[in-house]
Design an enzyme around this catalytic site. Structure first.
Site, PDB file in Angstrom:
ATOM      1  N   SER A   1      -4.135 -18.224 -17.305  1.00 38.48           N
ATOM      2  CA  SER A   1      -4.051 -18.501 -18.736  1.00 38.48           C
ATOM      3  C   SER A   1      -2.723 -19.204 -19.015  1.00 38.48           C
ATOM      4  O   SER A   1      -1.753 -19.007 -18.291  1.00 38.48           O
ATOM      5  CB  SER A   1      -4.095 -17.175 -19.503  1.00 38.48           C
ATOM      6  OG  SER A   1      -3.710 -17.382 -20.836  1.00 38.48           O
ATOM      7  N   SER A   2      -2.678 -19.986 -20.074  1.00 36.25           N
ATOM      8  CA  SER A   2      -1.444 -20.748 -20.373  1.00 36.25           C
ATOM      9  C   SER A   2      -0.313 -19.842 -20.832  1.00 36.25           C
ATOM     10  O   SER A   2       0.835 -20.279 -20.925  1.00 36.25           O
ATOM     11  CB  SER A   2      -1.743 -21.802 -21.453  1.00 36.25           C
ATOM     12  OG  SER A   2      -2.235 -21.174 -22.618  1.00 36.25           O
ATOM     13  N   CYS A   3      -0.585 -18.551 -21.049  1.00 34.32           N
ATOM     14  CA  CYS A   3       0.502 -17.644 -21.456  1.00 34.32           C
ATOM     15  C   CYS A   3       1.430 -17.336 -20.274  1.00 34.32           C
ATOM     16  O   CYS A   3       2.448 -16.681 -20.430  1.00 34.32           O
ATOM     17  CB  CYS A   3      -0.063 -16.342 -22.022  1.00 34.32           C
ATOM     18  SG  CYS A   3      -0.848 -15.342 -20.763  1.00 34.32           S
TER      19      CYS A   3
ATOM     20  N   TYR B   1       0.307  -8.938 -19.764  1.00 33.92           N
ATOM     21  CA  TYR B   1      -0.873  -9.710 -19.346  1.00 33.92           C
ATOM     22  C   TYR B   1      -0.429 -10.931 -18.534  1.00 33.92           C
ATOM     23  O   TYR B   1      -0.969 -11.234 -17.478  1.00 33.92           O
ATOM     24  CB  TYR B   1      -1.608 -10.121 -20.624  1.00 33.92           C
ATOM     25  CG  TYR B   1      -2.755 -11.082 -20.486  1.00 33.92           C
ATOM     26  CD1 TYR B   1      -2.612 -12.409 -20.854  1.00 33.92           C
ATOM     27  CD2 TYR B   1      -4.000 -10.653 -20.051  1.00 33.92           C
ATOM     28  CE1 TYR B   1      -3.665 -13.284 -20.779  1.00 33.92           C
ATOM     29  CE2 TYR B   1      -5.058 -11.519 -19.974  1.00 33.92           C
ATOM     30  CZ  TYR B   1      -4.889 -12.834 -20.350  1.00 33.92           C
ATOM     31  OH  TYR B   1      -5.946 -13.698 -20.280  1.00 33.92           O
TER      32      TYR B   1
ATOM     33  N   LYS C   1      -1.239 -12.088 -14.670  1.00 29.95           N
ATOM     34  CA  LYS C   1      -1.838 -13.378 -14.333  1.00 29.95           C
ATOM     35  C   LYS C   1      -0.972 -14.134 -13.310  1.00 29.95           C
ATOM     36  O   LYS C   1      -1.487 -14.759 -12.382  1.00 29.95           O
ATOM     37  CB  LYS C   1      -2.018 -14.223 -15.600  1.00 29.95           C
ATOM     38  CG  LYS C   1      -3.162 -13.757 -16.479  1.00 29.95           C
ATOM     39  CD  LYS C   1      -4.486 -13.954 -15.788  1.00 29.95           C
ATOM     40  CE  LYS C   1      -5.645 -13.376 -16.541  1.00 29.95           C
ATOM     41  NZ  LYS C   1      -6.909 -13.453 -15.789  1.00 29.95           N
TER      42      LYS C   1
ATOM     43  N   HIS D   1      -8.961 -13.439 -30.826  1.00 31.91           N
ATOM     44  CA  HIS D   1      -7.950 -14.490 -30.928  1.00 31.91           C
ATOM     45  C   HIS D   1      -8.017 -15.115 -32.321  1.00 31.91           C
ATOM     46  O   HIS D   1      -8.920 -14.835 -33.095  1.00 31.91           O
ATOM     47  CB  HIS D   1      -8.222 -15.566 -29.869  1.00 31.91           C
ATOM     48  CG  HIS D   1      -7.838 -15.128 -28.488  1.00 31.91           C
ATOM     49  ND1 HIS D   1      -8.489 -15.552 -27.369  1.00 31.91           N
ATOM     50  CD2 HIS D   1      -6.856 -14.299 -28.060  1.00 31.91           C
ATOM     51  CE1 HIS D   1      -7.933 -15.008 -26.301  1.00 31.91           C
ATOM     52  NE2 HIS D   1      -6.958 -14.238 -26.689  1.00 31.91           N
TER      53      HIS D   1
HETATM   54  N1  LIG Z   1     -10.285 -16.462 -24.149  1.00 30.30           N
HETATM   55  C1  LIG Z   1      -9.309 -17.326 -23.993  1.00 30.30           C
HETATM   56  O1  LIG Z   1      -8.821 -17.976 -24.952  1.00 30.30           O
HETATM   57  C2  LIG Z   1      -8.729 -17.590 -22.607  1.00 30.30           C
HETATM   58  C3  LIG Z   1      -7.733 -18.575 -22.501  1.00 30.30           C
HETATM   59  C4  LIG Z   1      -7.215 -18.838 -21.240  1.00 30.30           C
HETATM   60  C5  LIG Z   1      -7.659 -18.152 -20.136  1.00 30.30           C
HETATM   61  N2  LIG Z   1      -8.623 -17.203 -20.282  1.00 30.30           N
HETATM   62  C6  LIG Z   1      -9.038 -16.497 -19.058  1.00 30.30           C
HETATM   63  O2  LIG Z   1     -10.426 -16.591 -18.879  1.00 30.30           O
HETATM   64  C7  LIG Z   1     -10.890 -15.395 -18.240  1.00 30.30           C
HETATM   65  C8  LIG Z   1     -12.049 -14.849 -19.040  1.00 30.30           C
HETATM   66  O3  LIG Z   1     -11.601 -14.615 -20.357  1.00 30.30           O
HETATM   67  P1  LIG Z   1     -12.687 -14.460 -21.550  1.00 30.30           P
HETATM   68  O4  LIG Z   1     -12.074 -14.995 -22.765  1.00 30.30           O
HETATM   69  O5  LIG Z   1     -14.016 -14.960 -21.087  1.00 30.30           O
HETATM   70  O6  LIG Z   1     -12.729 -12.855 -21.678  1.00 30.30           O
HETATM   71  P2  LIG Z   1     -13.917 -11.906 -22.170  1.00 30.30           P
HETATM   72  O7  LIG Z   1     -14.842 -12.642 -23.066  1.00 30.30           O
HETATM   73  O8  LIG Z   1     -13.254 -10.670 -22.639  1.00 30.30           O
HETATM   74  O9  LIG Z   1     -14.698 -11.621 -20.792  1.00 30.30           O
HETATM   75  C9  LIG Z   1     -14.127 -10.837 -19.812  1.00 30.30           C
HETATM   76  C10 LIG Z   1     -15.263 -10.315 -18.947  1.00 30.30           C
HETATM   77  O10 LIG Z   1     -14.669  -9.534 -17.919  1.00 30.30           O
HETATM   78  C11 LIG Z   1     -15.442  -8.359 -17.771  1.00 30.30           C
HETATM   79  N3  LIG Z   1     -14.616  -7.262 -17.294  1.00 30.30           N
HETATM   80  C12 LIG Z   1     -13.447  -6.819 -17.801  1.00 30.30           C
HETATM   81  N4  LIG Z   1     -13.008  -5.745 -17.114  1.00 30.30           N
HETATM   82  C13 LIG Z   1     -13.952  -5.505 -16.160  1.00 30.30           C
HETATM   83  C14 LIG Z   1     -14.103  -4.519 -15.138  1.00 30.30           C
HETATM   84  N5  LIG Z   1     -13.196  -3.567 -14.958  1.00 30.30           N
HETATM   85  N6  LIG Z   1     -15.198  -4.585 -14.332  1.00 30.30           N
HETATM   86  C15 LIG Z   1     -16.145  -5.536 -14.519  1.00 30.30           C
HETATM   87  N7  LIG Z   1     -16.071  -6.509 -15.476  1.00 30.30           N
HETATM   88  C16 LIG Z   1     -14.989  -6.475 -16.278  1.00 30.30           C
HETATM   89  C17 LIG Z   1     -15.932  -8.028 -19.191  1.00 30.30           C
HETATM   90  O11 LIG Z   1     -17.057  -7.190 -19.054  1.00 30.30           O
HETATM   91  P3  LIG Z   1     -17.763  -6.549 -20.354  1.00 30.30           P
HETATM   92  O12 LIG Z   1     -18.719  -7.617 -20.814  1.00 30.30           O
HETATM   93  O13 LIG Z   1     -18.430  -5.331 -19.817  1.00 30.30           O
HETATM   94  O14 LIG Z   1     -16.655  -6.243 -21.331  1.00 30.30           O
HETATM   95  C18 LIG Z   1     -16.251  -9.433 -19.729  1.00 30.30           C
HETATM   96  O15 LIG Z   1     -17.573  -9.802 -19.428  1.00 30.30           O
HETATM   97  C19 LIG Z   1      -9.719 -14.439 -18.157  1.00 30.30           C
HETATM   98  O16 LIG Z   1      -9.165 -14.460 -16.861  1.00 30.30           O
HETATM   99  C20 LIG Z   1      -8.734 -15.011 -19.138  1.00 30.30           C
HETATM  100  O17 LIG Z   1      -7.439 -14.791 -18.725  1.00 30.30           O
HETATM  101  C21 LIG Z   1      -9.183 -16.898 -21.477  1.00 30.30           C
END
Ligand SMILES: NC(=O)c1ccc[n+]([C@@H]2O[C@H](COP(=O)([O-])OP(=O)(O)OC[C@H]3O[C@@H](n4cnc5c(N)ncnc54)[C@H](OP(=O)(O)O)[C@@H]3O)[C@@H](O)[C@H]2O)c1
Length: 313
Positions: free
Chosen positions: A108-110, A137, A141, A180
């Site tokens: 992530s960009s953070c 966090y 990362k 967010h």
């Molecule tokens: N959202 C953003 O703006 C953003 C920006 C930059 C980078 N990212 C990166 O993109 C990635 C995905 O982020 P996202 O926004 O898609 O997050 P999200 O919508 O919260 O999805 C995270 C997924 O991970 C699963 N998960 C979490 N803990 C788990 C565990 N212990 N065992 C199995 N599954 C687990 C969750 O399962 P459940 O469905 O059961 O909760 C969910 O399906 C992350 O690495 C994040 O750092 C996100």
């Protein structure tokens, strides 16, 4: 990566993971290995090993993480660093030990310093202090990035790490406690329109600048890099353009057709003043974001209305 390759998408129900699954299916990939948290808790090393031993994924998209906004990060710092460290260690180590050919880690960009020169180049990693509101966090990362680099260095394990900017789109989290800024604004403006409220209060001064990438563009970039990128260096993924929170709020008010006034609550934290990624490396590799913010917001609002019953009541 062939159409019949065994592909594990960790976090397949999440914002990023579900978009990657949509793109892989659209491209005809037939062997997707998908498990819910209840089936395989990725913080449980034994459960992860059992899964990898049984299923032997060839490619791994690591899109699972404990994710959240400023409020959640400041309330649950221990959970954020513990769970993300555990997920990264268990999945990256098992992918190596059970012979996966390649793994893509979503950072992530953070991870970049709070006052990194803008736009932020990959080389800014670990060159200054982090934004305190989500350092737990961010440190997890950064550890994930170093894990991938260390396994490549010691075991020639082909892991790559992508640093996406802020993501948005279908499947986003609209819970005002943990979401967010972008989905929170869509919900706030929609509820204000439905209740005929004369004004909406927005956290902060409205001055911070942010970049937003539609999650379908992120999915395309992930598949492009899984196929074509195989280097030690992390790589940024974004649009290369940003706007102020005030401009974003006005854009969303327009999409939602909210006619009331916008009030900025400067007592609430602004977070990092600006966070724009330098995307010249991924653009040079042949990928560029396609979805315009206004079109993406329109599509996300439609998804919100279609998937949030209360929204239309
Ligand atoms: N959202 C953003 O703006 C953003 C920006 C930059 C980078 N990212 C990166 O993109 C990635 C995905 O982020 P996202 O926004 O898609 O997050 P999200 O919508 O919260 O999805 C995270 C997924 O991970 C699963 N998960 C979490 N803990 C788990 C565990 N212990 N065992 C199995 N599954 C687990 C969750 O399962 P459940 O469905 O059961 O909760 C969910 O399906 C992350 O690495 C994040 O750092 C996100």
């Amino acid at each position: 990566m062939r159409k019949e390759s065994r592909i594990f998408v960790a976090g397949h129900r999440g914002l990023a993971g579900s978009a990657i699954v949509r793109s892989l299916k659209r491209e005809g990939h037939s062997q997707l290995l998908l498990r819910t948290r209840a089936e395989v808790d990725l913080t449980d090393a034994k459960a992860v090993d059992r899964f990898f031993d049984q299923e032997r994924p060839e490619y791994v998209f690591l899109a699972a993480a404990r994710v959240g906004g400023i409020l959640a990060n400041s309330k649950f710092p221990a959970d954020f660093i513990r769970d993300n460290l555990a997920i990264e260690l268990n999945v990256i180590d098992a992918a190596h030990r059970f012979g996966a050919q390649k793994l893509l880690f979503l950072g992530s960009s953070c991870i970049y310093p709070k006052h990194a020169p803008q736009p932020i180049q990959e080389s800014s990693l670990l060159t200054g202090p982090l934004e305190p509101t989500n350092e737990w966090y961010a440190i997890a990362k950064i550890s994930g990035i170093k894990l991938v680099q260390a396994y490549r260095r010691q075991h020639q394990f082909r892991g790559i790490s992508l640093m996406p900017t802020n993501l948005y789109g279908p499947g986003d989290n609209f819970d005002l406690q943990t979401s967010h800024v972008l989905p929170a604004l869509i919900r706030k403006f929609h509820e204000a329109k439905m209740s005929a409220s004369s004004q909406v209060t927005i956290w902060g001064t409205g001055a911070p600048r942010r970049e937003f990438l539609h999650v379908d563009d992120l999915a395309e970039a992930s598949i492009h890099l899984m196929r074509n990128y195989d280097e030690d260096e992390i790589i940024n993924v974004g649009t290369g353009t940003d706007l102020t929170i005030a401009e974003l709020a006005a854009l969303i008010a327009g999409v939602v057709e909210y006619k009331g006034s916008l009030v900025f609550d400067a007592t609430k934290p602004d977070g990092t003043p600006r966070k724009l990624l330098d995307v010249s490396r991924i653009n040079a590799s042949g990928w560029k974001a396609k979805i315009e913010l206004r079109d993406g917001l329109r599509q996300t609002y439609d998804w919100y209305l279609a998937h949030t019953p209360a929204a239309v009541a």
